[in-house]
Each structure stands twice: as structure tokens, then as C-alpha cells.
Design an enzyme around this catalytic site. Structure first.
Site, short mmCIF file in Angstrom:
data_model
loop_
_atom_site.label_atom_id
_atom_site.label_comp_id
_atom_site.label_asym_id
_atom_site.label_seq_id
_atom_site.Cartn_x
_atom_site.Cartn_y
_atom_site.Cartn_z
N HIS A 182 0.77 -1.20 0.06
CA HIS A 182 0.04 0.12 -0.18
C HIS A 182 1.08 1.12 0.06
O HIS A 182 0.56 2.19 -0.63
CB HIS A 182 -0.94 -0.09 1.24
CG HIS A 182 -1.88 -0.87 1.07
ND1 HIS A 182 -3.23 -0.94 0.57
CD2 HIS A 182 -1.97 -2.30 1.94
CE1 HIS A 182 -3.81 -1.96 0.83
NE2 HIS A 182 -3.21 -2.84 1.56
N ASP A 204 -5.76 6.41 2.30
CA ASP A 204 -5.89 5.34 1.64
C ASP A 204 -7.50 4.76 1.92
O ASP A 204 -7.93 5.38 3.18
CB ASP A 204 -4.97 4.28 2.07
CG ASP A 204 -5.28 2.84 1.43
OD1 ASP A 204 -4.39 2.56 0.57
OD2 ASP A 204 -5.80 2.08 1.77
N ALA A 216 10.09 -12.69 -4.49
CA ALA A 216 10.66 -12.49 -6.29
C ALA A 216 10.60 -10.83 -6.45
O ALA A 216 9.82 -10.07 -5.89
CB ALA A 216 9.69 -12.86 -7.40
N HIS A 263 -1.70 -13.52 -9.17
CA HIS A 263 -2.91 -13.45 -8.33
C HIS A 263 -3.56 -12.43 -8.46
O HIS A 263 -4.57 -12.05 -7.99
CB HIS A 263 -2.35 -13.54 -6.66
CG HIS A 263 -1.70 -12.32 -6.33
ND1 HIS A 263 -0.55 -11.63 -7.17
CD2 HIS A 263 -1.80 -11.48 -5.39
CE1 HIS A 263 -0.26 -10.21 -6.52
NE2 HIS A 263 -0.87 -10.31 -5.56
N ASN A 304 -1.49 -3.96 -8.22
CA ASN A 304 -0.03 -3.42 -8.61
C ASN A 304 0.58 -4.34 -9.65
O ASN A 304 1.33 -3.84 -10.47
CB ASN A 304 0.79 -3.14 -7.40
CG ASN A 304 0.75 -4.37 -6.49
OD1 ASN A 304 -0.44 -5.12 -6.30
ND2 ASN A 304 1.60 -4.81 -5.69
N GLU A 320 1.95 -3.48 -13.32
CA GLU A 320 3.07 -3.68 -13.58
C GLU A 320 3.33 -4.62 -14.92
O GLU A 320 4.06 -4.14 -15.64
CB GLU A 320 4.15 -4.14 -12.55
CG GLU A 320 4.56 -3.37 -11.44
CD GLU A 320 4.79 -4.02 -10.18
OE1 GLU A 320 5.24 -3.41 -8.92
OE2 GLU A 320 5.20 -5.26 -10.10
N GLN A 374 -8.93 -9.60 -5.62
CA GLN A 374 -8.48 -10.12 -6.81
C GLN A 374 -9.10 -10.85 -7.70
O GLN A 374 -8.99 -10.92 -9.13
CB GLN A 374 -7.21 -11.19 -6.28
CG GLN A 374 -5.86 -10.29 -5.60
CD GLN A 374 -5.08 -11.16 -4.85
OE1 GLN A 374 -5.19 -12.52 -4.66
NE2 GLN A 374 -4.42 -10.61 -3.70
#
Ligand SMILES: *[C@@H]1O[C@H](CO)[C@@H](O)[C@H](O)[C@H]1NC(C)=O
Ligand SMILES: *[C@@H]1O[C@H](CO)[C@@H](O)[C@H](O)[C@H]1NC(C)=O
Length: 474
Positions: free
Chosen positions: A16, A119, A344, A361, A365, A369, A386
Site C-alpha cells: 500500500h 488510503d 521475487a 494472483h 499493482n 506492472e 483479486q
């Protein structure tokens, strides 16, 4: 006149935090008389926030301050479940946030507090801002689709007097004004249908409507329909699509491990590797891991697999007994084509030319990406919003291969976990790796659009300028 100071309150957790910091950086780049302060709320366990804060302070920026806000109480939040614990934790920081904002509004403070950007999971801070008459804006690090759903479920509850908890485990399809297609109830975020969780989400949505604006980490060319419908809805505050806000700088942690992964990728042909990564808290039951392993082996594609055990805590936790959890002889047979890693360096991997597909998943973000680097995705959602993101990518936008869109698995999940057969996974891996597919073409096109959106005169760049002007003027 004093410079304007804009306070950012990201939700706890590295994921976040970094996207809001990226937005804050754009604010200071845009106007030399704007300062920002980021209030950091930290979980009591490591999610990588401390190392991230350290890397920020290693590269100081002018007019940019980070301030850790401690909790004012920390008793165990007994009466809460998985969904409401989070907001109770945020609530524990309200007093110190209020005190800090008040201190920044003293006459001798060098800047003028112009606004608060919070947020979506920190809505208790909206009340603080209101009490102090500071204009508030909400920032969603997730997409326009998610924000739309939350607003719509609240409208159904409050304006149409529907009981949305009836949609739990239902096969119903919902007509949502911000979606082109009907949305299956099965992809709605679990928090929206859980009894306690939905009360919290509804409360959040009501608070969103009281703010001066809704800022979304997306861009108009990606979620065109949702963004346009939100922007023209006069029953909600102004909407600003200002993304993608990504941290694509090379992080300075775990250098040896990262170097080892990149070296392995360097030796692989262009777009040949399928990358599997399921976020900070992504994990699978062992039976499913075996099916994934078989699928990878039979697909024949080189693979880089971020494989992590179930954990509520360290983002660096990894398996120590891979031989026991994977099919017999798998590691040996795939030693030439595959590499299994723990954590990763996702940006470094996705930006590598050897990577041709991404089994993900579908955290928002990760979607941004993969779009930014033009890597087609196969969707395997696990928790949070998700499933909805996967539905959007597959059905609304036609930009991803669906391994599944309504899978659910996480540490707190009590339901039955279905097992997806290796044959299905294998065929979907082949599909996402396919050369010249429609999905690949579309992702390549949107990659260019994502970069244009952030460039001078791009849609997100214009929206950002409008946002900063509005905050300063309000
Ligand atoms: C920059 O911010 C200041 C307030 O700190 C404001 O007066 C000025 O108009 C802003 N400039 C631009 C170009 O938006
Ligand atoms: C952006 O728009 C302004 C005003 O129309 C123009 O002068 C400028 O050249 C444009 N910049 C780019 C990079 O297109």
C-alpha cells in the site's frame, strides 16, 4: 504565503505504501511550492516497510518528509474478525494522527496544511480531517473497478434497501452501472459479503462520498468504461485517474539473490519464460502445488516460480523442503528449464525481455506492472479484490487468459479449496505464452498507452495537475 503541505496516510504494509509514495513524489515534482508528509502506520510484524523506509531516507528528496505514527493503544483486538481487524488497527492510530496534524497547523509551522490524502482503508482519518476542517481525498491503490463495486454495493444497500449479504455463495449476476458486463457475485470481494466485513465496507463507501475527491491508481485508457462512468456520476465526488503509480526503480535489497535471478534470465531466449508469482501472502495447498509443478514440466516452457509457504508474517519466508512438497524427481528433471525462488523482485523480472508470460494472483499493482512492461497475464486470484480484478482483466478488458477467476485461498480461508487440474493449468500456460495472440497484441498496445498516460499532456498527467490545483484551492 506559506507553501502548501499535503499529508498522505497510506494503509500499513509495503504494497500500500509504495504506490502512495510514488504519487506523493509526483506532487513535489509538479509544483515547487508543494511539500508532502507521509504518515507511516506500521504493522507490528515485518512486511518490508522498514527496509523500504530506509531506502527512501537513503535518497532524500526536497519537500518530502516521512513520519512514523505510533499506535496510541495496542491491546489485542479481540472482538474482530479477519476483515475488521485491519480497521481496528488503523483506529488505534487516530489520536496520534490528530495530534500530529494539529501540531502542523500551529502558526509557527513553516507550511500550510492544504489537504489529507488517505488510503481507502484508513477512512477513520476522514473524521479526523473533518473535525479539523482539512479537505480530504481518498486514494485507491486498487483499480476503478474495485472502487465502483464498493460504491455500488453501498448504493444498493442504502438507496435500494437490498441485503447484499444474500449474494454470498450465490450464482447471481449483478448489473453494475460502472461495468460493461454483468458481474458474477462469485467475484465480489469476500469482505463485501461477510457480515462484519460488509458493514465496514459500507461505512467506507459512505465516507468516500463525503470527501473532496476520489483518486485512483489507474488510467483512463485501461479501465475506460469504469473511469468514464465514475467521472460522469454526479452523485459521487470528483474522480481523478492518476496512474499507473509504480515504483519501477531497482530496489536495493537482496542484491545477491536478485543478481542470481537476472543472470538466469539473461541466458533464456526472448519472451520464452513463464513467470509465476502470487504476491506477498500468496500460497497454495500442497496438492495444488503438485498440479502446478506437473503443468510447468509438461508445458515445456522455461519457468521462474516464486513459491512461498502459507504465512501471515515475513514476506521473506520460504520453503526449506522443496523436494518433499513437489512431485518426486521434479526438481531434477526441470533443473535445466526451471528456477524456483522465494520472494521475487517482480519489477526486475517483468521488465526482463526473457519473460513472456505472467501467472499472477492479480493484485492491482501486479496488473499495472504487467501492463507497464507489456507482459500478458494468466489470472489466478487468491484473496482480497483479486477475483474482481481477474474478472475485469479477462471479461471486461479481454487482456488476460483465465486460469480461474473465482479461486480463493489465504491463511484465514475456512472454505473448501478447489484443486485445478494440471492439464488445465498446462493449457492455460501454453495459451498465455502463445506468440502473436490477440491478448499479447492488446497488452502491447496498452503498454504504450500506460506510458503515454503518465507522460507530459497524457491523461493521468492532466488529471494530476487538476488534482493538485483543486487541493491547493480548497
Ligand atoms: C503551486 O503551489 C502554490 C501553493 O503552494 C500555488 O499558489 C501555485 O499556484 C501552484 N502553482 C501551480 C503552477 O499550480
Ligand atoms: C503539451 O501541451 C502544451 C500546450 O498545448 C504544448 O505547448 C506542449 O508542447 C505539449 N507537450 C508535449 C510533450 O506534447
Amino acid at each position: 504565503m506559506k507553501n502548501a503541505e499535503i499529508i498522505f496516510v497510506p494503509a500499513p504494509g509495503r504494497g500500500h505504501l509504495i504506490y502512495m509514495v510514488e504519487l506523493a513524489k509526483l506532487f513535489i515534482q509538479r509544483n515547487e511550492s508543494v511539500s508532502v508528509t507521509i504518515f507511516i502506520i506500521k504493522f507490528p510484524f515485518d512486511t518490508g516497510v522498514s527496509s523500504y523506509m530506509k531506502s527512501l531516507s537513503n535518497h532524500p528528496m526536497p519537500r518530502f518528509t516521512i513520519l512514523e505514527i505510533p499506535p496510541s493503544y495496542s491491546e489485542l483486538y479481540k472482538s474482530h474478525n479477519f476483515h475488521t481487524l485491519f480497521s481496528a488497527f488503523i483506529e488505534g492510530h487516530v489520536t496520534n494522527v490528530r495530534d500530529q496534524v494539529m501540531a502542523m497547523r500551529q502558526p509557527d509551522y513553516p507550511t500550510r496544511v492544504a489537504g489529507l490524502v488517505v488510503d481507502i482503508f484508513c477512512v477513520s482519518m476522514i473524521d479526523v480531517a473533518k473535525e479539523l476542517s482539512v479537505p480530504t481525498y481518498v486514494y485507491s491503490a486498487s483499480g476503478a473497478g474495485f472502487l465502483s463495486i464498493v460504491l455500488h454495493l453501498q448504493a444498493m444497500t442504502d438507496f435500494q434497501e437490498e441485503d447484499i449479504s444474500e449474494y454470498e455463495n450465490s450464482d447471481a449476476q449483478l448489473s453494475v452501472p460502472y461495468f460493461r458486463n454483468q458481474v458474477p457475485a462469485k467475484v465480489l470481494p469476500a469482505i463485501c459479503l461477510d457480515k462484519a466485513g460488509s458493514q465496514l465496507m459500507l461505512l467506507c463507501a459512505r465516507k468516500f462520498r463525503e470527501t473532496k475527491g476520489l483518486i485512483i491508481n489507474t488510467f483512463a485508457e485501461l479501465e475506460t468504461y469504469a473511469v468514464e462512468s465514475l467521472m460522469t456520476d454526479n452523485k459521487i465526488p470528483p474522480v481523478y485517474a492518476v496512474g499507473p503509480n509504480l515504483d519501477i526503480s531497482a530496489g536495493d535489497e537482496d542484491c545477491d539473490e536478485v543478481a542470481d535471478i537476472l543472470k538466469w534470465l539473461d541466458e533464456k531466449p526472448l519472451s520464452s519464460v513463464v513467470f509465476l508469482c502470487f504476491g506477498s501472502f500468496g500460497s497454495f495447498p500442497q496438492d495444488q502445488l503438485k498440479e502446478i509443478a506437473l503443468a510447468l514440466e509438461h508445458s515445456g516452457h522455461p519457468f521462474l516460480w516464486s513459491l512461498r509457504p502459507v504465512s501471515t508474517e515475513s514476506h521473506l519466508k520460504k520453503y526449506t523442503d522443496l523436494d518433499e512438497i513437489l512431485p518426486p524427481g521434479f526438481l531434477e528433471r526441470t533443473s535445466g528449464t526451471g528456477k524456483i525462488i522465494g520472494w521475487a523482485p517482480q519489477v526486475a523480472v517483468l521488465s526482463h525481455p526473457a519473460v513472456g508470460g505472467f501467472v499472477s494472483h492479480c493484485g492491482w499493482n501486479s496488473i499495472l506492472e504487467s501492463v507497464w512492461f507489456g507482459v500478458p497475464m494468466a489470472t489466478w486470484p487468491l484473496y482480497a479484490e483479486q477475483q474482481l480484478n481477474a474478472f475485469e482483466m479477462v471479461n471486461e478488458l479481454g487482456m488476460a487468459v483465465d486460469i480461474c477467476i473465482d479461486y480463493e485461498h489465504h491463511v484465514f480461508y475456512k472454505g473448501e479449496v478447489k484443486i485445478i487440474d494440471s492439464k488445465i493449468v498446462e493449457s492455460k500456460i501454453r495459451e498465455v505464452m502463445e506468440d502473436g495472440s490477440d491478448i499479447r497484441k492488446k497488452v502491447t498496445e496498452i503498454k504504450g498507452k500506460s506510458r503515454n498516460a503518465m507522460a507530459e499532456n497524457g491523461s493521468s498527467c492532466i488529471n494530476l495537475g487538476r488534482l493538485i490545483e483543486d487541493i491547493i484551492a480548497s
